[in-house]
Scaffold this active site. Structure first.
Site, PDB file in Angstrom:
ATOM      1  CD  GLN A 110      -2.759  -0.542   1.951  1.00  0.00           C
ATOM      2  OE1 GLN A 110      -2.885  -1.632   2.913  1.00  0.00           O
ATOM      3  NE2 GLN A 110      -3.431  -0.532   2.177  1.00  0.00           N
ATOM      4  CG  HIS A 111       0.072   3.433   2.072  1.00  0.00           C
ATOM      5  ND1 HIS A 111      -0.769   3.718   2.651  1.00  0.00           N
ATOM      6  CD2 HIS A 111       0.523   2.695   3.582  1.00  0.00           C
ATOM      7  CE1 HIS A 111      -1.768   3.648   3.621  1.00  0.00           C
ATOM      8  NE2 HIS A 111      -0.816   2.349   3.981  1.00  0.00           N
TER       9      HIS A 111
ATOM     10  CG  ASP B 258      -0.087  -4.917   1.365  1.00  0.00           C
ATOM     11  OD1 ASP B 258      -0.974  -4.238   1.883  1.00  0.00           O
ATOM     12  OD2 ASP B 258       1.374  -4.729   1.731  1.00  0.00           O
TER      13      ASP B 258
END
Length: 492
Positions: free
Chosen positions: A71-72, A230
């Site tokens: 992520q991110h 994820d």
């Protein structure tokens, strides 16, 4: 007629894992993996190369595929679909000051929690956009399109790439909810927050797909599902239900549960993410998990098997030796420039066995603090599902039950993020109202501790050590500077 086959991809921080499953039963037919480069900024092309290597000979044999990714991460592309710089990963802390600025500029943590369910920290994409705007403005000006790692790979699978800006990029609610500019409660982008983060710039964003909606097809005709982040992928792979809380011990540590209502925690401890089914995924993340054990083994000059053997020789609580495991800074509690520290060193505790035990217990106490944050927001805990690389240790599972104080289930050591992506691919392929039902895969069940006082004592020693160094109020609150010293960190 041959049964349909689906592929799930886990593009994590460290590697790309691919599993191929029977679409009806979930039976794993093939697995492969390829490494990613180390570091907190990575060329997106390296992920694509790893996916091609891991999927070589597999992906052309399936009927559908989905990607779950870390992520991110900030993937910034120019108008021709070329990265303007290496992607900044979730664990790059140079954007910590930018996150603080953004909190103040919107009017405080509550304003962010109300807007997008989460309060920015260094990991969030919106904070990385602010860092890019302030430190590399010429690259920010070239940025025409923003993606997340899973978005980028989904786009590449569908034929996009450098010099080929089409097709239209896509994402899903699970991954979009970790950007800081998409609202899980309202299911829409907050373009005003994107502009705030990027100093007035509003590059193109991926279209957000429904959980079972297809993104398109590969050039060879394979259906490409929406994909997800994820953690949402792991939740889908595990098939979690009410009262199930997942504790994942990978590079980072995460604690999350499924919820039917969105979360909005102004303390910044609980991120109000969406999941990959249409529900929500309140989540607490730490930067330090399995690697705490790896570093402890390196310190003692042993392998992980020997580290576990050493730790088993020391008593629970390690006679008062406590490790605060903030080896890479920490996200929860929000101490990005903190360092790890050992407390309670005395002649009788300055032994390899005690240091090993303190590493196991320190890692799990940090996760127990994360679990407490979920409980404080109303999450009921019936059992813990313990996954990730460190969960394969029998000692980790036993200590976890002791410290968490509830039953612990250890699923079989399978790549659950990739399995969840495969299940999503099967869902998109069959077009049903709900994802397919695949069997649970349980390896061990550890009951709640018979002597819960031991776990409480270990937790109390850990909290006392943290309070001595950082102040007892900083467990999960936005406190960046240790009380005893001020330390400059990050890349800015």
């Amino acid at each position: 007629m041959c049964a349909a086959k689906v592929a799930g991809v886990d593009s994590s921080t460290q590697s790309c894992k691919v599993v191929v499953c029977d679409a009806d039963t979930g039976e794993i037919l093939h697995q492969a993996h390829a490494p990613h480069p180390d570091g907190t900024e990575v060329a997106p092309e390296a992920w694509w190369d790893a996916l091609c290597a891991a999927g070589d000979g597999l992906l052309d044999q399936v009927d559908a595929i989905a990607v779950a990714g870390q992520q991110h991460g900030l993937v910034a592309l120019d108008a021709e679909g070329r990265p303007v710089r290496d992607a900044l990963l979730w664990n790059d802390i140079r954007s910590a000051a930018a996150a603080d600025e953004l909190i103040l500029e919107l009017g405080g943590a509550q304003a962010w929690a109300d807007a997008v369910g989460s309060v920015p920290v260094a990991a969030f994409t919106v904070a990385k956009l602010r860092w890019l705007a302030d430190h590399e403005p010429e690259l920010a000006d070239r940025t025409a399109r923003i993606m997340l790692p899973h978005d980028y790979l989904t786009w590449r699978l569908r034929g996009g790439g450098p010099g080929t800006p089409e097709p239209e990029p896509t994402t899903d609610r699970g991954d979009a909810s970790g950007t800081g500019y998409w609202s899980p409660a309202d299911c829409e982008y907050r373009k005003d927050l994107l502009a705030l983060g990027f100093r007035g710039r509003t590059p193109e964003l991926p279209r957000v797909l429904e959980p079972a909606e297809a993104a398109g097809r590969t050039p060879a005709g394979v259906l490409v599902a929406a994909g997800t982040g994820d953690n949402a992928g792991a939740a889908l792979g595990l098939g979690i239900d009410d009262g199930d809380v997942v504790v994942s011990l990978g590079t980072s540590g995460t604690v999350f549960a499924r919820s039917t209502v969105p979360s909005a925690d102004a303390t910044a401890a609980v991120a109000g993410f969406a999941d990959a089914t249409g529900a929500f995924l309140p989540l607490v993340c730490t930067l330090n998990a399995a690697r705490v054990l790896e570093y402890a083994a390196e310190l003692l000059g042993v392998d992980l098997v020997t580290l576990e053997s050493l730790a088993a020789q020391a008593p629970p609580g390690a006679d008062g030796l406590v490790l605060l495991p903030y080896l890479s800074g920490e996200r929860t509690p929000n101490l990005p420039h903190a360092t790890g520290s050992l407390h309670g060193l005395r002649p009788e505790t300055m032994r390899p066995s005690h240091i090993a035990r303190a590493a196991f217990e320190g890692m799990l106490c940090n996760m127990a603090e994360a679990l407490d944050h979920l409980r404080s927001r109303g999450t009921g805990v019936r059992r813990i599902l313990l996954i990730g690389g460190a969960a394969r240790s029998a000692l980790v599972a036993g200590i976890a039950a002791q410290i968490f104080g509830v039953p612990v289930t250890v699923p079989q050591p399978i790549e659950y993020v990739a399995l969840g992506a495969a299940r999503q691919a099967a869902w998109a392929l069959n077009g049903a109202a709900e994802p397919p039902t695949w069997p649970a895969r349980t390896a061990a069940e550890i009951p709640a501790p018979a002597a819960p006082a031991i776990g409480r004592r270990i937790r109390a020693e850990y909290q006392r050590a943290h309070g001595d160094l950082y102040g007892s109020s900083s467990m999960g609150v936005a406190t960046h500077v240790p009380r005893r010293r001020r330390r400059r960190g990050g890349h800015d």
